[in-house]
Every structure is written in C-alpha cells, then in structure tokens.
Enzyme design. Structure first.
Site, PDB file in Angstrom:
ATOM      1  N   GLY A   1     -11.240  -6.874   5.411  1.00  0.00           N
ATOM      2  CA  GLY A   1     -11.801  -8.020   6.137  1.00  0.00           C
ATOM      3  C   GLY A   1     -10.828  -8.425   7.245  1.00  0.00           C
ATOM      4  N   ASP A   2     -11.364  -8.857   8.388  1.00  0.00           N
ATOM      5  CA  ASP A   2     -10.464  -9.118   9.522  1.00  0.00           C
ATOM      6  C   ASP A   2      -9.636 -10.395   9.341  1.00  0.00           C
ATOM      7  OD1 ASP A   2     -12.398 -11.016   9.922  1.00  0.00           O
ATOM      8  OD2 ASP A   2     -12.946 -10.374  11.956  1.00  0.00           O
TER       9      ASP A   2
ATOM     10  N   THR B   1     -16.808 -12.179   5.817  1.00  0.00           N
ATOM     11  CA  THR B   1     -18.099 -12.823   5.533  1.00  0.00           C
ATOM     12  C   THR B   1     -17.875 -14.294   5.168  1.00  0.00           C
ATOM     13  OG1 THR B   1     -18.780 -10.695   4.629  1.00  0.00           O
ATOM     14  CG2 THR B   1     -20.210 -12.585   4.146  1.00  0.00           C
TER      15      THR B   1
ATOM     16  N   TYR C   1       0.815  -1.240   0.000  1.00  0.00           N
ATOM     17  CA  TYR C   1       0.000   0.000   0.000  1.00  0.00           C
ATOM     18  C   TYR C   1       0.840   1.277   0.000  1.00  0.00           C
ATOM     19  CZ  TYR C   1      -4.237  -2.692   1.576  1.00  0.00           C
ATOM     20  OH  TYR C   1      -5.290  -3.568   1.712  1.00  0.00           O
TER      21      TYR C   1
ATOM     22  N   ASP D   1      16.708 -41.656 -15.691  1.00  0.00           N
ATOM     23  CA  ASP D   1      16.235 -40.546 -16.527  1.00  0.00           C
ATOM     24  C   ASP D   1      16.756 -40.719 -17.954  1.00  0.00           C
ATOM     25  OD1 ASP D   1      15.353 -38.083 -17.431  1.00  0.00           O
ATOM     26  OD2 ASP D   1      16.915 -36.933 -16.403  1.00  0.00           O
TER      27      ASP D   1
HETATM   28  C1  SPV Z   1      15.097 -32.362 -15.493  1.00  0.00           C
HETATM   29  O1  SPV Z   1      14.688 -31.783 -14.474  1.00  0.00           O
HETATM   30  O2  SPV Z   1      14.796 -33.523 -15.776  1.00  0.00           O
HETATM   31  C2  SPV Z   1      15.970 -31.645 -16.426  1.00  0.00           C
HETATM   32  C3  SPV Z   1      16.854 -30.591 -15.933  1.00  0.00           C
HETATM   33  O3  SPV Z   1      15.971 -32.003 -17.584  1.00  0.00           O
HETATM   34  S1  SPV Z   1      18.372 -31.339 -15.599  1.00  0.00           S
HETATM   35  O4  SPV Z   1      18.151 -32.418 -14.637  1.00  0.00           O
HETATM   36  O5  SPV Z   1      19.255 -30.323 -15.069  1.00  0.00           O
HETATM   37  O6  SPV Z   1      18.898 -31.874 -16.844  1.00  0.00           O
HETATM   38 MG    MG Z   2      15.059 -33.820 -17.950  1.00  0.00          MG
END
Ligand code: SPV
Ligand code: MG
Length: 432
Positions: free
Chosen positions: A90-91, A122, A75, A205
C-alpha cells in the site's frame, strides 16, 4: 513467470488486502509473507492470532500461490531467499515511520533489477471499521492481561515505559521510532509507578495515594490504550487487603503487580539508607505472595516479587536467598532493584540467579545505572526492563520553566515558540 511479493502483518483480511492481491495477480506468481510475531510487535501492533493461524488465513485467499514466514521487518531474509521481481505494498508506506523500510527494500531489490509497486491505500469505511474493532479487542481485559506473559516468550526483552495519565499512556501506546538499525521500534507495555502516580497528585511516595485512586489512574490509561500494564503495588499492604486487590487488578485486565519486600512506612527506594526503611521477613513476604497467588482466578496474572536487599545494603547473599524463597512461594518473576551508578551488582545477581533458575523472569529498573542497554541486560538474563519515571521527569522542568518565564515577562509571547501550537493541541486527541 515473475514472482510478486507482499508482506502482511494482520490478523484480519479486509478490502485493502484483497486489493493488493488482485494487483499482484496481474504481475505473476503471488507470494505472501507473514511477518513474524517478534517483528510485528516492534513495528505495528500486537498479533491476536498465532503465526500459524495468520499463515493459514493468507493461504486460503483466492489468488495466493505461496505463503512464507518473514522474520525481518526490513525484508532481508525473504529478498535473499526469494529474489522477488516485484514487491507490492500500500502506498501509505511512502510516508511516516515505514518510509525507511520502503527505502531499504527499494535499494535491496534494485541490485538485481527488482521493482516496488505502490498500490493506492484503500481508505474505506469498512477498512476503518476492521482496524477499529481490532484495536478495541486488544484493549479488552482478557486480551490485555495475558499479553505480558506472551511478550516474555516472544521477545528477548520486554520494554516498559511509565505512564501516569491518559496522555502519558497515549505516548507509550503510539510512539514508534525509526531506530538506528533501520528498524522500527516501540514500547511493549506500561508501568504505573507509585512515585509518578503520587507525584502527579502532588503527594509523597509513601503509600499515601490509596488503591481506589491508583485504580482510577489505571482506568484512565486503559480507556485510551491497549498495551499491557504492570502496577507498582508498593508493599502490597496487608495480606488481607492484597488478596482483594489481586482479584480487582486481574478483573480490570492488569497483567502484573510488583510488590516489594518492605514493611511499615514505605519510602522510595532511591532514598536508600538515607531514610529509615524496614525490610519484611522472608517468611512474611513469602506468605503474602502465596496468599496472592491463591486468590488469583486467571492463569495470566503475574505477581512479581521485588527485592530491596541491594537498596538497603543487606548484601548479595540476602538478595539471592530472598529471590529463591519468593519464587518458591509462587512469585511469577523477580524484580531486583539497585541504586548504584553502574550495573555491576545487577549483573552479578542475574548471573548467580540464572545459575540455578533459568526460567523465572527477571525485571530491572535502570534509573541510576542508566548507561546499560536493553540488549546488554537481555544478554545477562533480564526479561523486562522498566523505564520507571522518565516521562514525569521530562515534563516537570519544562512546565516549571514555562510558568517562571510567563511570570517574568507578564505575558506568554516569549514562551510560545517553545510550545506545541494551540492548533495542534486541540487536534491531539482523536474523536471517535
Ligand atoms: C516507582 O517507580 O515508583 C518505583 C521504582 O517503585 S523506584 O522509584 O526506583 O523505587
Ligand atoms: Mg514505587
């Protein structure tokens, strides 16, 4: 005549807002502030309507004398300009994350004799219904999908956290903090990481978790959240398959897919040159991007090209050549990845890319160069920062230690003090 001020951050007026206006009228001239988009996304929820539409909505209310834009959730701007005699709210702001804002406003207006009036909040069925409907609207594909592009325009840097399940999605959705500048803060969106999605399923992965399973994870997250989703699309797979996946993702309401310019058996980037990883040719990868863009049906969906040249030590020139080629092929953004311990090469890339391209969004994943702040990255021209794996990395050591401690003690008493009370876990997830 005294001036009475309140700040609204809503797209829909319900009984609670009307009650506030009625209270205000008794004290003097009613001025309603409309919290700006950039502040609203940090402290409450994403606005469905524009600032202009919200201001017009408030102006039409019976009893409102003036509407102003409030561009600071604390603000400061409106208090300096208007010097309201009373600030009405509102409180519900007397507790929780908003309390720090109330305290700040109270101390500011006390300097000239201003006062806060807390109106009982409310809690009615109709107010609950309006809030619920707004939330449901935000989760709809057409609203969620376009939100990433909107956020890029609204905020200096879009802050994205990984989610790999409904529960982690809820954490990203709901976590609001009282930040160190006195302002509230929250994440803007979610990254569905291939690393975390695979790890959560006990798999490496390497693009082993197939798209059907990845879509299942996204759906679990979407069921309980409203924030936009960026999918880690790995290499994008075969171009012939990628075009179908683009259609599926945009139909679901995913905002963006990031695909990386690698080919063959993909390994996680953070292995760098420790393992064999092959970069795709500029021609092939550009063709994949162009095919994806051609397949896309909505205007909102983004295909972001991820460049692995720095990861694979192919040099800055190669990274830049690819960035310009991929954006010419239609990429809606460039993710530049690095596994260096400091952000120097990311800064250099941003500087050289921005010399020629001021607009194409730049995405970074500061996992290894984690000392860099969002503000610093934004000042170098970065638009999206992704925290790619931190929730998964936070959970695993604690779960493993708990399993070890119970095995050692032959009972659970020793670990209990470190756990969430079971009375809380059964209430963690709200029923409808
Ligand atoms: C993931 O999160 O799977 C990525 C980013 O691809 S990294 O792990 O840095 O490659
Ligand atoms: Mg990845």
């Amino acid at each position: 005549m005294k001036t009475v001020y309140t700040c609204f951050c809503t797209d829909v007026i319900h009984d609670g807002h009307l009650n506030i206006i009625n209270h205000m009228k008794k004290y003097g001239r009613v001025i309603v502030g409309c919290l700006s988009d950039k502040e609203m996304i940090r402290c409450t929820k994403f606005p469905i309507t524009s600032e202009q539409e919200r201001m017009a909505l408030y102006q039409d209310l019976d009893g409102v004398d003036q509407v102003v834009l409030q561009d600071d959730m604390l603000y400061n701007d409106v208090i300096e300009k208007i010097h309201p005699d009373y600030v009405v709210h509102g409180d519900n702001w007397k507790v929780g994350a908003e309390k720090s804002i109330r305290d700040h406003v109270e101390s500011m207006i006390a300097l000239y004799g201003g006062q806060i009036i807390d109106v009982p909040y409310t809690y009615s069925e109709s107010v609950k219904k309006v809030d619920q409907r707004l939330k449901e609207k935000l989760s709809m594909p057409e609203y969620r999908r376009k939100r990433l592009r909107q956020l890029i325009e609204m905020t200096p840097v879009v802050k994205v956290m990984e989610a790999h399940s409904g529960l982690t999605g809820l954490i990203v959705e709901k976590t609001v903090v009282d930040g160190n500048n006195g302002k509230l803060d929250q994440f803007d969106g979610m990254w569905v990481s291939s690393l975390c999605d695979s790890t959560d399923k006990g798999k490496p992965d390497i693009e082993l978790v197939d798209m059907t399973s990845r879509l299942r994870t996204i759906d679990d997250i979407m069921e309980v959240t409203t924030k936009p989703i960026i999918l880690d699309g790995d290499t994008g797979g075969l171009t012939e398959h990628f075009v179908y996946n683009v259609r599926t993702l945009e139909r679901m309401g995913v905002s963006a897919v990031i695909i990386e310019d690698k080919t063959g058996l993909k390994k996680n980037s953070l292995f760098g040159t420790e393992v064999v990883q092959t970069q795709d040719s500029i021609e092939n990868f550009s063709a994949k991007i162009a095919a994806g863009k051609k397949a896309q049906l909505s205007d909102d969906f983004m295909i972001i090209a991820r460049i692995e040249s720095l990861i694979l030590e192919r040099g800055m020139e190669d990274a830049l050549e690819r960035a310009f080629a991929f954006s010419a092929a239609g990429a809606d953004g460039i993710m530049i990845h690095s596994r260096k311990k400091n952000p120097a090469e990311i800064f250099e890339f941003c500087h050289k890319f921005r010399e020629e391209d001021k607009k194409t969004p730049i995405v970074v994943v500061p996992t290894s160069f984690n000392q860099v702040t969002e503000e610093e990255l934004a000042s170098r021209g970065v638009n999206i920062v992704i925290y790619a794996n931190q929730l998964m990395r936070a959970a695993f050591p604690v779960m493993q230690k708990t399993a070890e401690d119970i095995l050692k003690a032959h009972r659970a008493k020793e670990v209990d003090g470190k756990l969430m009370p079971f009375k809380d876990i059964i209430r963690l997830i709200d029923e409808l």
